[in-house]
Design a protein around this motif. Structure first.
Motif, PDB file in Angstrom:
ATOM      1  N   ILE A   1       0.844  -1.203   0.000  1.00  0.00           N
ATOM      2  CA  ILE A   1       0.000   0.000   0.000  1.00  0.00           C
ATOM      3  C   ILE A   1       0.876   1.248   0.000  1.00  0.00           C
ATOM      4  O   ILE A   1       0.609   2.216  -0.723  1.00  0.00           O
ATOM      5  N   PHE A   2       1.943   1.202   0.814  1.00  0.00           N
ATOM      6  CA  PHE A   2       2.877   2.334   0.873  1.00  0.00           C
ATOM      7  C   PHE A   2       3.521   2.586  -0.488  1.00  0.00           C
ATOM      8  O   PHE A   2       3.609   3.727  -0.954  1.00  0.00           O
TER       9      PHE A   2
ATOM     10  N   ALA B   1       1.668   2.749  10.173  1.00  0.00           N
ATOM     11  CA  ALA B   1       1.438   1.413  10.736  1.00  0.00           C
ATOM     12  C   ALA B   1       2.723   0.588  10.712  1.00  0.00           C
ATOM     13  O   ALA B   1       3.017  -0.155  11.662  1.00  0.00           O
ATOM     14  N   ILE B   2       3.516   0.729   9.636  1.00  0.00           N
ATOM     15  CA  ILE B   2       4.795   0.013   9.544  1.00  0.00           C
ATOM     16  C   ILE B   2       5.743   0.493  10.636  1.00  0.00           C
ATOM     17  O   ILE B   2       6.420  -0.309  11.298  1.00  0.00           O
TER      18      ILE B   2
ATOM     19  N   THR C   1       4.959   1.740  13.504  1.00  0.00           N
ATOM     20  CA  THR C   1       4.475   1.206  14.779  1.00  0.00           C
ATOM     21  C   THR C   1       4.899  -0.245  14.956  1.00  0.00           C
ATOM     22  O   THR C   1       5.375  -0.647  16.031  1.00  0.00           O
ATOM     23  N   GLU C   2       4.747  -1.054  13.895  1.00  0.00           N
ATOM     24  CA  GLU C   2       5.136  -2.463  13.951  1.00  0.00           C
ATOM     25  C   GLU C   2       6.634  -2.605  14.206  1.00  0.00           C
ATOM     26  O   GLU C   2       7.069  -3.432  15.027  1.00  0.00           O
ATOM     27  N   LEU C   3       7.442  -1.805  13.501  1.00  0.00           N
ATOM     28  CA  LEU C   3       8.898  -1.897  13.656  1.00  0.00           C
ATOM     29  C   LEU C   3       9.336  -1.483  15.055  1.00  0.00           C
ATOM     30  O   LEU C   3      10.244  -2.099  15.639  1.00  0.00           O
ATOM     31  N   MET C   4       8.711  -0.443  15.606  1.00  0.00           N
ATOM     32  CA  MET C   4       9.063  -0.010  16.962  1.00  0.00           C
ATOM     33  C   MET C   4       8.730  -1.094  17.975  1.00  0.00           C
ATOM     34  O   MET C   4       9.479  -1.305  18.944  1.00  0.00           O
ATOM     35  N   MET C   5       7.623  -1.808  17.761  1.00  0.00           N
ATOM     36  CA  MET C   5       7.266  -2.907  18.658  1.00  0.00           C
ATOM     37  C   MET C   5       8.286  -4.036  18.566  1.00  0.00           C
ATOM     38  O   MET C   5       8.674  -4.631  19.584  1.00  0.00           O
TER      39      MET C   5
END
Length: 263
Positions: free
Chosen positions: A44-45, A70-71, A73-77
């Motif tokens: 999508i990006f 969203a990516i 956020t996922e990477l930081m997690m």
């Protein structure tokens, strides 16, 4: 990846393989649903990468912006979880392939001895073939830059602050840069190769793509394994290529595989 199959959709299969490889090596992600989620967000990006900056619902730019967030956020997690594992001593060489590989390579070296890529460096003609593919169908059609000062070029004035678009595809197909531009000819890259900045699939200068060498190793390793295990025939020889913004075969590049073994 291809074993036991007579026909495969090359584009989707290789695209997923490349994304899974990156997730596996750099983030130690193995869970298929997590990888699929990131792959969907990344696609999508990509589709909104070169869209007009119209940031409201219904536009590709808006969707791409949300996907990018969203990516992140996922990477930081993932980074937070990895730091906790490191602090608690839970990460082992079997859990983190990248770390294990680097330690193994380091232990095999003498003090001060540099790394070498003997096998990869021997694949010179293979890389010439890949380079010619990227000349005809560059991974990105172009890139935007901002003029930091007033520029005089070819009798035109480009004012400071204006946005400049570099068309990679046009540069690669300029007859002033390459002879017989529509012919597939890997020998263009022999010797010194093309004139600097006439061939720019990874950009050029200080902002050249950081992933160039990783991409080179990955593509050559993939080619080696495919060529030594299969022969193939393209099922749609003149398949149309669309850009979204990456070059995308409209039918996914289906091929028929014929397993073979090179002694």
């Amino acid at each position: 990846m291809y074993e036991g199959k007579e026909e495969v959709n090359v584009f989707q299969t290789v695209k997923l393989y490349a994304f899974e490889l990156v997730c596996h090596l750099f983030m130690s992600l193995k869970e298929p649903n997590h990888i699929a989620k990131l792959a969907s967000l990344f696609n999508i990006f990509l589709k909104g990468l070169l869209e007009l900056p119209l940031n409201f619902p219904g536009t590709r730019f808006y969707s791409a912006n949300n996907a990018a967030n969203a990516i992140r956020t996922e990477l930081m997690m993932i980074i937070k979880a990895r730091r906790m594992e490191l602090e608690e001593g839970k990460v082992s060489s079997s859990q983190d392939l990248l770390m294990a590989e680097q330690l193994e390579i380091s232990k095999a070296k003498e003090a001060g001895e540099l790394l070498n890529w003997d096998d990869i460096q021997k694949m010179r003609y293979s890389w010439n073939v890949v380079s010619e593919v990227m000349r005809l169908n560059p991974p990105a059609t172009g890139a935007f830059r901002e003029a930091l000062v007033d520029i005089e070029y070819a009798g035109y004035t480009i004012p400071k602050g204006w946005k400049i678009y570099l068309s990679v595809a046009s540069t690669h197909n300029d007859m002033a840069n390459f002879e017989d531009v529509t012919r597939f000819n890997p020998s263009r890259f022999e010797g010194a190769g093309p004139t600097p900045f006439t061939y720019v699939p990874f950009g050029g200068g200080p902002r050249m793509c950081l992933g160039k060498e990783f991409a080179r190793m990955k593509v050559l390793a993939f080619l080696h394994n495919i060529i030594t295990n299969f022969k193939w025939e393209v099922l749609i020889p003149d398949e149309k290529i669309e850009y979204e913004p990456m070059p995308t075969p409209v039918k996914g590049l289906p091929i028929r595989l014929h397993p073979h073994h090179i002694e």
